[in-house]
Design an enzyme around this catalytic site. Structure first.
Site, short mmCIF file in Angstrom:
data_model
loop_
_atom_site.label_atom_id
_atom_site.label_comp_id
_atom_site.label_asym_id
_atom_site.label_seq_id
_atom_site.Cartn_x
_atom_site.Cartn_y
_atom_site.Cartn_z
N ARG A 85 0.83 -1.15 -0.04
CA ARG A 85 0.14 -0.02 -0.05
C ARG A 85 0.75 1.26 -0.08
O ARG A 85 1.84 1.40 0.52
CB ARG A 85 -0.89 -0.19 1.27
CG ARG A 85 -2.01 -0.98 0.91
CD ARG A 85 -2.97 -0.82 2.44
NE ARG A 85 -2.50 -1.39 3.37
CZ ARG A 85 -1.76 -0.63 4.46
NH1 ARG A 85 -1.92 0.73 4.12
NH2 ARG A 85 -1.27 -0.98 5.57
N TYR A 224 -1.22 -3.49 -6.85
CA TYR A 224 -0.96 -4.28 -5.58
C TYR A 224 -2.43 -4.16 -4.93
O TYR A 224 -3.02 -3.22 -4.67
CB TYR A 224 -0.01 -3.58 -4.91
CG TYR A 224 0.10 -4.13 -3.42
CD1 TYR A 224 0.51 -5.46 -3.28
CD2 TYR A 224 -0.67 -3.66 -2.33
CE1 TYR A 224 0.48 -6.06 -1.99
CE2 TYR A 224 -0.75 -4.10 -1.18
CZ TYR A 224 -0.24 -5.32 -0.91
OH TYR A 224 -0.10 -5.90 0.43
N LYS A 233 -9.68 -2.11 1.45
CA LYS A 233 -9.24 -1.16 2.26
C LYS A 233 -9.93 0.04 2.07
O LYS A 233 -10.51 0.63 3.03
CB LYS A 233 -7.89 -0.99 2.40
CG LYS A 233 -7.07 -1.89 2.77
CD LYS A 233 -7.22 -2.42 4.23
CE LYS A 233 -6.23 -3.62 4.47
NZ LYS A 233 -6.45 -4.13 5.79
N HIS A 253 -10.65 -2.61 11.58
CA HIS A 253 -9.49 -3.20 10.91
C HIS A 253 -9.19 -4.42 12.05
O HIS A 253 -8.17 -4.53 12.71
CB HIS A 253 -7.98 -2.43 10.73
CG HIS A 253 -7.05 -2.99 10.17
ND1 HIS A 253 -5.66 -2.34 10.28
CD2 HIS A 253 -7.05 -3.91 9.35
CE1 HIS A 253 -4.68 -3.19 9.44
NE2 HIS A 253 -5.52 -4.21 8.61
N SER A 275 -1.37 -3.76 10.08
CA SER A 275 -1.10 -4.47 9.16
C SER A 275 0.48 -5.25 9.13
O SER A 275 1.48 -4.68 9.90
CB SER A 275 -0.98 -3.77 7.53
OG SER A 275 -1.92 -3.15 7.43
N CYS A 277 1.00 -7.45 11.80
CA CYS A 277 1.45 -7.38 12.98
C CYS A 277 0.38 -8.65 13.82
O CYS A 277 0.53 -8.83 15.04
CB CYS A 277 0.88 -6.12 14.00
SG CYS A 277 1.96 -4.99 13.47
N ASP A 300 -9.52 -9.61 9.14
CA ASP A 300 -8.81 -8.38 8.50
C ASP A 300 -9.85 -7.14 8.84
O ASP A 300 -9.39 -6.16 9.17
CB ASP A 300 -8.54 -8.24 7.16
CG ASP A 300 -7.48 -6.99 6.72
OD1 ASP A 300 -6.42 -6.74 7.57
OD2 ASP A 300 -7.56 -6.23 5.57
N ARG A 393 2.15 -12.12 -0.54
CA ARG A 393 0.76 -12.57 0.05
C ARG A 393 0.22 -13.79 -0.72
O ARG A 393 0.48 -14.01 -1.89
CB ARG A 393 -0.11 -11.38 -0.31
CG ARG A 393 0.04 -9.99 0.37
CD ARG A 393 -0.45 -9.99 1.69
NE ARG A 393 -0.15 -8.89 2.33
CZ ARG A 393 -0.48 -8.14 3.46
NH1 ARG A 393 -1.37 -8.97 4.06
NH2 ARG A 393 -0.13 -7.13 4.06
P1 GDP Z 1 -1.56 -9.28 9.76
O1 GDP Z 1 -0.93 -8.58 8.71
O2 GDP Z 1 -2.10 -8.72 10.67
O3 GDP Z 1 -2.73 -10.39 9.48
O4 GDP Z 1 -0.65 -10.45 10.34
P2 GDP Z 1 0.04 -11.78 9.94
O5 GDP Z 1 -1.05 -12.84 11.00
O6 GDP Z 1 -0.12 -12.05 8.59
O7 GDP Z 1 1.30 -11.74 10.67
C1 GDP Z 1 2.20 -10.87 10.16
C2 GDP Z 1 3.65 -11.31 10.53
O8 GDP Z 1 3.81 -11.41 11.97
C3 GDP Z 1 3.76 -12.81 9.97
O9 GDP Z 1 5.21 -12.77 9.41
C4 GDP Z 1 3.73 -13.64 11.07
O10 GDP Z 1 4.29 -14.69 11.08
C5 GDP Z 1 4.11 -12.95 12.31
N1 GDP Z 1 3.17 -13.16 13.54
C6 GDP Z 1 2.28 -13.35 13.46
N2 GDP Z 1 1.95 -13.82 14.97
C7 GDP Z 1 3.07 -13.62 15.49
C8 GDP Z 1 3.24 -13.92 16.99
O11 GDP Z 1 2.59 -14.27 17.84
N3 GDP Z 1 4.74 -13.88 17.34
C9 GDP Z 1 5.76 -13.59 16.29
N4 GDP Z 1 6.91 -13.49 16.75
N5 GDP Z 1 5.08 -13.20 15.18
C10 GDP Z 1 4.17 -13.23 14.70
P1 PGA Z 2 -3.10 -7.20 6.67
O1 PGA Z 2 -3.77 -6.68 5.57
O2 PGA Z 2 -3.64 -6.17 7.63
O3 PGA Z 2 -3.46 -8.62 6.84
O4 PGA Z 2 -1.56 -6.78 6.70
C1 PGA Z 2 -3.31 -5.87 4.51
C2 PGA Z 2 -2.97 -4.30 4.75
O5 PGA Z 2 -3.42 -4.01 5.76
O6 PGA Z 2 -2.49 -3.93 4.08
MN MN Z 3 -5.18 -5.17 6.94
MN MN Z 4 -3.74 -10.38 7.47
#
Ligand code: GDP
Ligand code: PGA
Ligand code: MN
Ligand code: MN
Length: 611
Positions: A85, A224, A233, A253, A275, A277, A300, A393
């Site tokens: 983004r 993207y 979003k 979110h 994002s 996290c 999400d 992704r």
């Molecule tokens: P989203 O973008 O908020 O959905 O986050 P994701 O679940 O896709 O996670 C983003 C990144 O953080 C990935 O590389 C995960 O492997 C990592 N991650 C997710 N949960 C944890 C956790 O509990 N501990 C750690 N150290 N890393 C995490």
């Molecule tokens: P994420 O979604 O929160 O799973 O990273 C995409 C974004 O927020 O850009």
């Molecule tokens: Mn998101």
């Molecule tokens: Mn996600």
């Protein structure tokens, strides 16, 4: 497939599969401006998917994976400049600049339209314009939330088929006059006659533009996901947050999960993390503690409204998962691995194995000996750089998730017991903190801070405020958004409001390693949350809220010393006193728009810290 209007011919809409006058007029107006060779009305059928993916394979945008390994699935590589983004190019074009607030880029809507109109002029030449009727949330909703995206990108079209309910049945449900959010997208790469296309057309100039009063989205220059799949979003957060402010609900979110305790009690939990996290991982969690079960409703976005019973109900408007690939593996997120194993997915900017499958960092302990990396180059473990882009992704249907909760499709949503806020902080923030009440929880959300990630273009690892994990997505003035959150709680029955918690899986030890093992072990924190809701778990009152006593957090079977646990849970007054000036500075930005109650919360925190 309905394809008509040959190059140079009038873009005749007589055969269009709708008589929706406003839609037809808009499609005609956009076609006249952007001058596509053809208009294609998407029906969402398997035949259409097959034709589009075949076309994308022929164009070199997609590579078909080995069907034995990933059936009906594809590998995509973007232009290396179009991988995330683009927050600096994202604008809230409210009529009044004050309505965009201090956290958004603003441009005058008339000026922005004039500038973008010139960019769109002829921008679809040589291409097909796809008309994608879609619905965010189930079509069975009392007020189905329609949108129509016009795009010149077949990659966007196939991705939209995964991420949103779309196609002929949606167009039919729209009838002649349903309201819809017009979403215009062009990659901004007209194709002159006889010129060979590139695999990933895009433009150096990018604009991701929301017109909140008109409930309209214009996006230009990027292919993207977050910039181009406009139902996600742009609609479900930026535009929907404005609708929600006006109509008394929340567009957030947040993931949504269902947690069943060993004794059978069920709680639905929503969680907002910035994002990259941990939302997708938490949504699909496989708890390590026996007897606890998680089911997924969304990973999400959550739309939340109060039900007639006074509880806050959350529904996921999306239909697919657009998950961060790196770090997703059988050890960390087995349910995501099972979801993608079923195929029907598009993998963007990951690596391709020599036997027609995909790989990324963290999928397995040992990397394959040879790969084609996300830039299309030969890769081996000693190449010295990751094979996959950190924001690569997987895009996959949510219904393939083996732990999808049956009620995920209920248009009324599910009653939320707890809301978690969280971010990526190496210091200061304990593993979990319970807010004292709703307003204190809003304060926690409003002051949420997190290290930046690769999900947005720009520097990674810089701590910034990301209120409610919505910094890039609030479609109006952030101060008004906080006031809306407070008002939502004030108007509700306090006893029925979700309890608010703040989590941090990312605190680090002195060697820079994560203190808390995370992933499946986060089920232990969910257990503590539920036990707090049910009045069963103990907590220590600290200046920042209620933190688990070491005994109250279930660490049985976990390889964690008492010192490490204490470090996870530690509230260091010195660190917190250092945090306060940053919070005050953050609040100052919002001027008169910041609710005085949040200043009062900060005063309370300062007093408790002896400041
Ligand atoms: P989203 O973008 O908020 O959905 O986050 P994701 O679940 O896709 O996670 C983003 C990144 O953080 C990935 O590389 C995960 O492997 C990592 N991650 C997710 N949960 C944890 C956790 O509990 N501990 C750690 N150290 N890393 C995490
Ligand atoms: P994420 O979604 O929160 O799973 O990273 C995409 C974004 O927020 O850009
Ligand atoms: Mn998101
Ligand atoms: Mn996600």
């Amino acid at each position: 497939m309905t394809t008509f209007a040959e190059p140079g011919a009038d873009l005749d809409l007589d055969d269009a599969p709708t008589s929706h006058a406003r839609l037809l007029a808009w499609v005609r107006e956009v076609a006249e401006l952007t001058q596509p060779d053809r208009i294609h009305w998407c029906d969402g059928s398997d035949e259409e998917w097959a034709a589009l993916t075949d076309e994308l394979v022929a164009a070199g945008t997609l590579v078909r994976l080995d069907p034995e390994k990933k059936p009906n699935s594809f590998w995509a590589r973007t232009d290396p400049t179009d991988v995330a983004r683009v927050e600096e190019r994202t604008f809230i074009c409210s009529v009044d600049e004050a309505d965009a607030g201090p956290t958004n880029n603003w441009r005058d809507p008339t000026e922005m339209k004039a500038e973008m109109t010139e960019l769109y002029r002829g921008s679809m030449r040589g291409r097909t314009m796809y008309v994608i009727p879609f619905c965010m949330g189930p079509l069975t909703a009392a007020n189905p939330m329609f949108g129509v995206e016009l795009t010149d990108s077949p990659y966007v079209t196939v991705s939209m088929r995964i991420m949103a309910r779309m196609g002929a049945h949606v167009l039919q449900a729209m009838g002649d006059d349903a309201d819809f959010v017009p979403c215009l997208h062009s990659v901004g790469a007209p194709l002159e006659p006889g010129r060979q296309d590139v695999a990933w057309p895009c433009n150096e100039t990018k604009f991701i533009t929301q017109f909140p009063e008109e409930r309209m989205i214009w996006s230009y220059g990027s292919g993207y996901g977050g910039n181009s799949l406009l139902g996600k979003k742009c609609y479900s957060l930026r535009i929907a947050s404005v609708m929600a402010r006006d109509e008394g609900w929340l567009a957030e979110h947040m993931l949504i999960l269902k947690l069943t305790a060993p004794h059978g009690s069920v709680h639905y939990i929503a969680a907002a993390f910035p994002s990259a996290c941990g939302k997708t991982n938490l949504a699909m969690l496989e708890p390590t503690i026996p007897g606890w079960k998680v089911e997924t409703l969304g990973d999400d976005i959550a739309w939340m409204r109060f039900g007639e019973d006074g509880r806050l109900y959350a529904a996921n408007p999306e239909f697919g998962l657009f998950g961060v690939a790196p770090g997703t593996g059988w050890k960390t997120n087995p349910n995501a691995m099972r979801t993608i194993a079923k195929g029907n997915s598009v993998f963007t900017n990951v690596a391709l194995t020599d036997d027609g499958d995909i790989w990324w960092e963290g999928m397995t302990d040992e990397p394959p000996a040879h790969l084609t990396d996300w830039r299309g180059e030969s890769w081996s473990p000693d190449s010295g750089q990751p094979s996959s882009h950190p924001n690569s992704r997987f895009c996959t249907p949510i219904e393939q998730c083996p732990i999808i909760a049956p009620e995920y499709d209920d248009p009324r949503g599910v009653p939320i017991s707890a809301i978690l806020f969280g971010g990526r902080r190496a210091t200061t923030i304990p593993l979990v903190t319970e807010a004292r009440d709703w307003t204190h929880g809003v304060f926690m959300g409003a002051t949420l801070s997190s290290e930046t990630t690769a999900a947005a273009a720009g520097q990674v690892g810089v701590v910034r405020r990301d209120p409610m994990a919505m910094l890039p997505f609030i479609g109006y003035n952030g101060g008004d958004y906080f006031a809306h959150w407070i008002a939502m709680g004030k108007d509700a029955d306090a006893i029925k409001l979700p309890k608010i918690f703040y989590v941090n899986w990312f605190r680090r030890d002195d060697d820079g390693g994560f203190l808390w093992p995370g992933f499946g072990e986060n089920g232990r924190v969910l257990k503590w949350v539920v036990e707090r809701l049910e009045g069963l778990a103990a907590a220590t009152e600290t200046p920042i809220g209620h933190v688990p006593t070491p005994e109250s957090l279930d660490t049985s079977g976990l390889d964690l010393t008492a010192e490490q646990l204490a470090a996870c849970l530690r509230v260091d007054p010195e660190e917190w006193r250092a945090e306060v000036p940053g919070i005050a500075e953050w609040f100052e930005k919002f001027g008169d728009h910041l609710p005085t109650l949040l200043w009062a919360e900060l005063d309370g925190l300062k007093a408790r810290l002896g400041m």
